[in-house]
Design a protein around this motif. Structure first.
Motif, PDB file in Angstrom:
ATOM      1  N   ILE A  45       0.848  -1.228   0.175  1.00 15.47           N
ATOM      2  CA  ILE A  45       0.076   0.013   0.077  1.00 15.47           C
ATOM      3  C   ILE A  45       0.856   1.273   0.034  1.00 15.47           C
ATOM      4  O   ILE A  45       0.829   2.290  -0.791  1.00 15.47           O
ATOM      5  CB  ILE A  45      -0.821  -0.038   1.059  1.00 15.47           C
ATOM      6  CG1 ILE A  45      -2.179  -1.091   0.883  1.00 15.47           C
ATOM      7  CG2 ILE A  45      -1.924   1.251   1.467  1.00 15.47           C
ATOM      8  CD1 ILE A  45      -3.013  -1.247   2.095  1.00 15.47           C
ATOM      9  N   GLY A  49       1.068   4.246  -2.946  1.00 19.20           N
ATOM     10  CA  GLY A  49       0.870   5.456  -2.576  1.00 19.20           C
ATOM     11  C   GLY A  49       1.972   6.282  -2.929  1.00 19.20           C
ATOM     12  O   GLY A  49       1.618   7.397  -3.755  1.00 19.20           O
ATOM     13  N   LEU A  53       1.670   9.209  -5.966  1.00 22.21           N
ATOM     14  CA  LEU A  53       1.957  10.549  -5.793  1.00 22.21           C
ATOM     15  C   LEU A  53       3.047  11.242  -6.752  1.00 22.21           C
ATOM     16  O   LEU A  53       2.980  12.328  -7.167  1.00 22.21           O
ATOM     17  CB  LEU A  53       2.848  10.727  -4.319  1.00 22.21           C
ATOM     18  CG  LEU A  53       1.573  10.779  -3.195  1.00 22.21           C
ATOM     19  CD1 LEU A  53       2.374  10.842  -1.831  1.00 22.21           C
ATOM     20  CD2 LEU A  53       0.895  11.943  -3.491  1.00 22.21           C
TER      21      LEU A  53
END
Length: 100
Positions: A45, A49, A53
């Motif tokens: 995860i 992420g 980004l």
């Protein structure tokens, strides 16, 4: 070779060794698999992420017309180091929570 790359490589190697030592503990099969899968899913995860980004940053800078953006958000050695440390910390947390 730059000394920063050497330091990051040593940190990455140390984290990898710690992960293998921590993952090879002698607990029950189901519990050990559960703990490792929880730590791996959390690390996954975090990886997703960070990559989202990076993509969002590149899209934003492209829309703003910043042509000097070269797409180098984080170095691969630093990325692997961060992920290894996150995996190690979550593995230790879940071992303490669900283990002995």
């Amino acid at each position: 070779m730059d000394w920063v790359k050497i330091v990051y490589s040593v940190i990455l190697l140390a984290c990898g060794i710690l992960i293998f030592v921590a993952a090879s503990s002698q607990k029950g099969d189901e519990r050990r698999k559960f703990i490792k899968s929880k730590a791996q899913s959390y690390a996954f995860i975090v990886v997703m992420g960070m990559l989202i980004l990076d993509v969002a940053q590149s899209v934003y800078l492209t829309i703003q017309g910043n042509t000097s953006y070269n797409g180098n958000w984080i170095s691969p050695i630093m990325f692997l180091t961060v992920i290894s440390i996150i995996y190690l910390v979550t593995l230790l947390i879940y071992r303490k929570k669900y283990g002995d």
